[in-house]
Design a protein around this motif. Sequence first.
Motif, PDB file in Angstrom:
ATOM      1  N   ALA A 190      -0.071   7.089 -14.026  1.00 56.18           N
ATOM      2  CA  ALA A 190       1.235   7.530 -13.533  1.00 56.18           C
ATOM      3  C   ALA A 190       1.730   6.599 -12.410  1.00 56.18           C
ATOM      4  CB  ALA A 190       1.131   8.963 -13.015  1.00 56.18           C
ATOM      5  N   MET A 191       0.817   6.199 -11.522  1.00 55.83           N
ATOM      6  CA  MET A 191       1.169   5.273 -10.456  1.00 55.83           C
ATOM      7  C   MET A 191       1.730   3.972 -11.022  1.00 55.83           C
ATOM      8  SD  MET A 191      -1.416   3.390  -7.750  1.00 55.83           S
ATOM      9  CE  MET A 191      -2.269   2.552  -9.124  1.00 55.83           C
ATOM     10  N   ALA A 192       1.013   3.404 -12.004  1.00 56.96           N
ATOM     11  CA  ALA A 192       1.428   2.121 -12.569  1.00 56.96           C
ATOM     12  C   ALA A 192       2.746   2.237 -13.321  1.00 56.96           C
ATOM     13  CB  ALA A 192       0.320   1.597 -13.497  1.00 56.96           C
ATOM     14  N   GLU A 193       2.918   3.309 -14.062  1.00 56.94           N
ATOM     15  CA  GLU A 193       4.148   3.472 -14.849  1.00 56.94           C
ATOM     16  C   GLU A 193       5.371   3.571 -13.942  1.00 56.94           C
ATOM     17  OE1 GLU A 193       3.623   6.817 -17.409  1.00 56.94           O
ATOM     18  OE2 GLU A 193       2.323   5.756 -18.832  1.00 56.94           O
ATOM     19  N   GLU A 194       5.270   4.353 -12.885  1.00 53.80           N
ATOM     20  CA  GLU A 194       6.419   4.517 -12.007  1.00 53.80           C
ATOM     21  C   GLU A 194       6.651   3.264 -11.147  1.00 53.80           C
ATOM     22  OE1 GLU A 194       9.783   6.233 -10.796  1.00 53.80           O
ATOM     23  OE2 GLU A 194       8.435   7.100 -12.285  1.00 53.80           O
ATOM     24  N   ALA A 195       5.575   2.586 -10.791  1.00 55.19           N
ATOM     25  CA  ALA A 195       5.711   1.374  -9.966  1.00 55.19           C
ATOM     26  C   ALA A 195       6.422   0.265 -10.718  1.00 55.19           C
ATOM     27  CB  ALA A 195       4.330   0.895  -9.520  1.00 55.19           C
ATOM     28  N   GLU A 232      -5.473   9.657 -15.182  1.00 56.55           N
ATOM     29  CA  GLU A 232      -4.073   9.940 -15.484  1.00 56.55           C
ATOM     30  C   GLU A 232      -3.163   9.693 -14.273  1.00 56.55           C
ATOM     31  OE1 GLU A 232      -6.228  13.999 -15.044  1.00 56.55           O
ATOM     32  OE2 GLU A 232      -6.620  12.012 -15.915  1.00 56.55           O
ATOM     33  N   ASN A 233      -3.726   9.831 -13.059  1.00 58.44           N
ATOM     34  CA  ASN A 233      -2.932   9.547 -11.861  1.00 58.44           C
ATOM     35  C   ASN A 233      -2.780   8.043 -11.634  1.00 58.44           C
ATOM     36  OD1 ASN A 233      -2.604  12.228 -11.468  1.00 58.44           O
ATOM     37  ND2 ASN A 233      -3.710  12.361  -9.527  1.00 58.44           N
ATOM     38  N   PRO A 254      -5.898  11.574  -5.384  1.00 61.04           N
ATOM     39  CA  PRO A 254      -7.066  12.277  -5.939  1.00 61.04           C
ATOM     40  C   PRO A 254      -6.815  13.723  -6.349  1.00 61.04           C
ATOM     41  CG  PRO A 254      -7.295  12.056  -3.566  1.00 61.04           C
ATOM     42  CD  PRO A 254      -6.060  11.300  -3.941  1.00 61.04           C
ATOM     43  N   PHE A 255      -5.841  14.408  -5.726  1.00 57.84           N
ATOM     44  CA  PHE A 255      -5.767  15.856  -5.889  1.00 57.84           C
ATOM     45  C   PHE A 255      -4.451  16.385  -6.463  1.00 57.84           C
ATOM     46  CE2 PHE A 255      -8.660  15.245  -2.143  1.00 57.84           C
ATOM     47  CZ  PHE A 255      -9.832  15.476  -2.844  1.00 57.84           C
ATOM     48  N   LYS A 256      -3.426  15.577  -6.534  1.00 59.43           N
ATOM     49  CA  LYS A 256      -2.135  16.044  -7.040  1.00 59.43           C
ATOM     50  C   LYS A 256      -1.975  15.688  -8.514  1.00 59.43           C
ATOM     51  CE  LYS A 256      -0.886  17.591  -2.988  1.00 59.43           C
ATOM     52  NZ  LYS A 256      -0.764  19.029  -2.696  1.00 59.43           N
ATOM     53  N   SER A 257      -0.895  16.168  -9.108  1.00 61.56           N
ATOM     54  CA  SER A 257      -0.645  15.953 -10.532  1.00 61.56           C
ATOM     55  C   SER A 257      -0.020  14.575 -10.760  1.00 61.56           C
ATOM     56  CB  SER A 257       0.299  17.022 -11.065  1.00 61.56           C
ATOM     57  OG  SER A 257       1.603  16.827 -10.529  1.00 61.56           O
ATOM     58  N   PRO A 258      -0.029  14.089 -12.010  1.00 63.06           N
ATOM     59  CA  PRO A 258       0.671  12.833 -12.325  1.00 63.06           C
ATOM     60  C   PRO A 258       2.150  12.872 -11.947  1.00 63.06           C
ATOM     61  CG  PRO A 258      -0.827  13.387 -14.097  1.00 63.06           C
ATOM     62  CD  PRO A 258      -0.828  14.563 -13.163  1.00 63.06           C
ATOM     63  N   ASP A 259       2.795  14.024 -12.130  1.00 63.13           N
ATOM     64  CA  ASP A 259       4.202  14.130 -11.745  1.00 63.13           C
ATOM     65  C   ASP A 259       4.378  13.956 -10.236  1.00 63.13           C
ATOM     66  OD1 ASP A 259       5.036  14.494 -14.333  1.00 63.13           O
ATOM     67  OD2 ASP A 259       5.125  16.691 -14.190  1.00 63.13           O
ATOM     68  N   GLY A 267       0.839  -1.202   0.000  1.00 61.05           N
ATOM     69  CA  GLY A 267       0.000   0.000   0.000  1.00 61.05           C
ATOM     70  C   GLY A 267       0.862   1.234   0.000  1.00 61.05           C
ATOM     71  N   GLY A 268       0.517   2.187   0.873  1.00 58.19           N
ATOM     72  CA  GLY A 268       1.382   3.323   1.139  1.00 58.19           C
ATOM     73  C   GLY A 268       1.219   4.542   0.258  1.00 58.19           C
ATOM     74  N   LEU A 269       0.636   4.388  -0.939  1.00 55.13           N
ATOM     75  CA  LEU A 269       0.477   5.550  -1.820  1.00 55.13           C
ATOM     76  C   LEU A 269      -0.802   6.278  -1.422  1.00 55.13           C
ATOM     77  CD1 LEU A 269       1.442   7.285  -4.127  1.00 55.13           C
ATOM     78  CD2 LEU A 269       0.295   5.736  -5.719  1.00 55.13           C
ATOM     79  N   ASP A 270      -0.639   7.432  -0.838  1.00 57.21           N
ATOM     80  CA  ASP A 270      -1.731   8.178  -0.202  1.00 57.21           C
ATOM     81  C   ASP A 270      -2.937   8.360  -1.116  1.00 57.21           C
ATOM     82  OD1 ASP A 270      -3.224   9.959   1.431  1.00 57.21           O
ATOM     83  OD2 ASP A 270      -2.272  11.636   0.400  1.00 57.21           O
ATOM     84  N   ALA A 271      -4.085   7.828  -0.675  1.00 50.17           N
ATOM     85  CA  ALA A 271      -5.329   7.947  -1.427  1.00 50.17           C
ATOM     86  C   ALA A 271      -6.248   9.022  -0.863  1.00 50.17           C
ATOM     87  CB  ALA A 271      -6.068   6.598  -1.446  1.00 50.17           C
ATOM     88  N   GLN A 272      -5.786   9.751   0.141  1.00 49.00           N
ATOM     89  CA  GLN A 272      -6.586  10.828   0.714  1.00 49.00           C
ATOM     90  C   GLN A 272      -6.252  12.190   0.108  1.00 49.00           C
ATOM     91  OE1 GLN A 272      -5.689   9.334   4.977  1.00 49.00           O
ATOM     92  NE2 GLN A 272      -7.699  10.279   5.191  1.00 49.00           N
ATOM     93  N   ASP A 273      -5.020  12.344  -0.377  1.00 48.79           N
ATOM     94  CA  ASP A 273      -4.601  13.647  -0.901  1.00 48.79           C
ATOM     95  C   ASP A 273      -3.849  13.520  -2.232  1.00 48.79           C
ATOM     96  OD1 ASP A 273      -4.058  16.439  -0.956  1.00 48.79           O
ATOM     97  OD2 ASP A 273      -2.066  16.054  -0.123  1.00 48.79           O
ATOM     98  N   ILE A 274      -2.768  12.738  -2.252  1.00 55.41           N
ATOM     99  CA  ILE A 274      -1.894  12.710  -3.434  1.00 55.41           C
ATOM    100  C   ILE A 274      -2.601  12.134  -4.658  1.00 55.41           C
ATOM    101  CG2 ILE A 274       0.198  11.687  -4.414  1.00 55.41           C
ATOM    102  CD1 ILE A 274       1.503  12.023  -1.684  1.00 55.41           C
TER     103      ILE A 274
END
Length: 299
Positions: A290-295, A286-287, A248-253, A239-246
């Motif tokens: 981005a998660m899958a590509e970097e993972a 798009e997020n 839903p609300f941050k950019s793909p970068d 887990g660990g990838l913040d689903a409360q802020d990053i």
Amino acid sequence: SLREAEVRLKSDIRWIMAGNFSFPPSTAMMFKNLRKRNVRRSTSDAMVKDINTLEDVERLNWIDREKYLFPFFERKLRTAEQDNMAVFSGGHCHIWHFLQDFFGLEECFMLMYENPELVKDVVERATNCWLKFNDALYKKFSSRIDAGFYFNDLGTQLDTMVSVDMFREFFLPYFKKFIDQAHSFGIKCCLHSCGSIDRYIPDLIIAGVDILYPIQAKAKYMGAEHLKMTYGDNLVFMGGLDAQDILPFKSPDDVMAEVKRLRGIFNNNFILSPSHESILCNIPPENIKAMAEEATRIY
């Protein structure tokens, strides 16, 4: 389809809810012959009424079932194998949720002080129901299941739901039976618990939990640096990838930067996923990409 999305995102694990793909379809209702007036009406209300003594619990006519059929589960398992996925499965084993549903949340916590033997009787009966379900499942499919995936939300955003002493009295001895059962079949044990459960982690490690999920990043003391520094390689963190802020609300970068940061902290004992068991509807596609590509990026 969901299956196609998982494959395109290069997911490594498929969770198959065995209780939903078996016959009978679920052990969630662990007793029969309930009168309609006793059925739970809201999330704050008790599942059944007027449970004050051990005799009241006994009268619920608990199901004592040892045989299950798994025709639908077999189909789901086969598709996971075709997609080269690791399989997380097993009964939900959500004894902590069941206690709170059974008595009602506030009543359950009060009874732990006022009538602990009543609470223990109920949790032991629920534990035995799930043990029998898992025994039937694992005897047939243990060689095709990588980890038992068990749900018990034990924390809030700020702390554990009960003290460590009460956790050791009302939860851990019963949950350890699921851990030992999985290990006896050569299966790892994954505990799902949302919230801040840092105070319980040492006991969970000693009890034999192999994988802890979903690492609610914004919960107190559940940050990646603290967990890795405190517990090292004693657990696999998932887990660990913040689903409360990053997410839903941050950019793909921003998402990619956070994934890279988490991979650097946890290193090999880590399975990346959102800090929630579902990809929620407020997360932009798009997020997710981005998660899958970097993972899956090879450095």
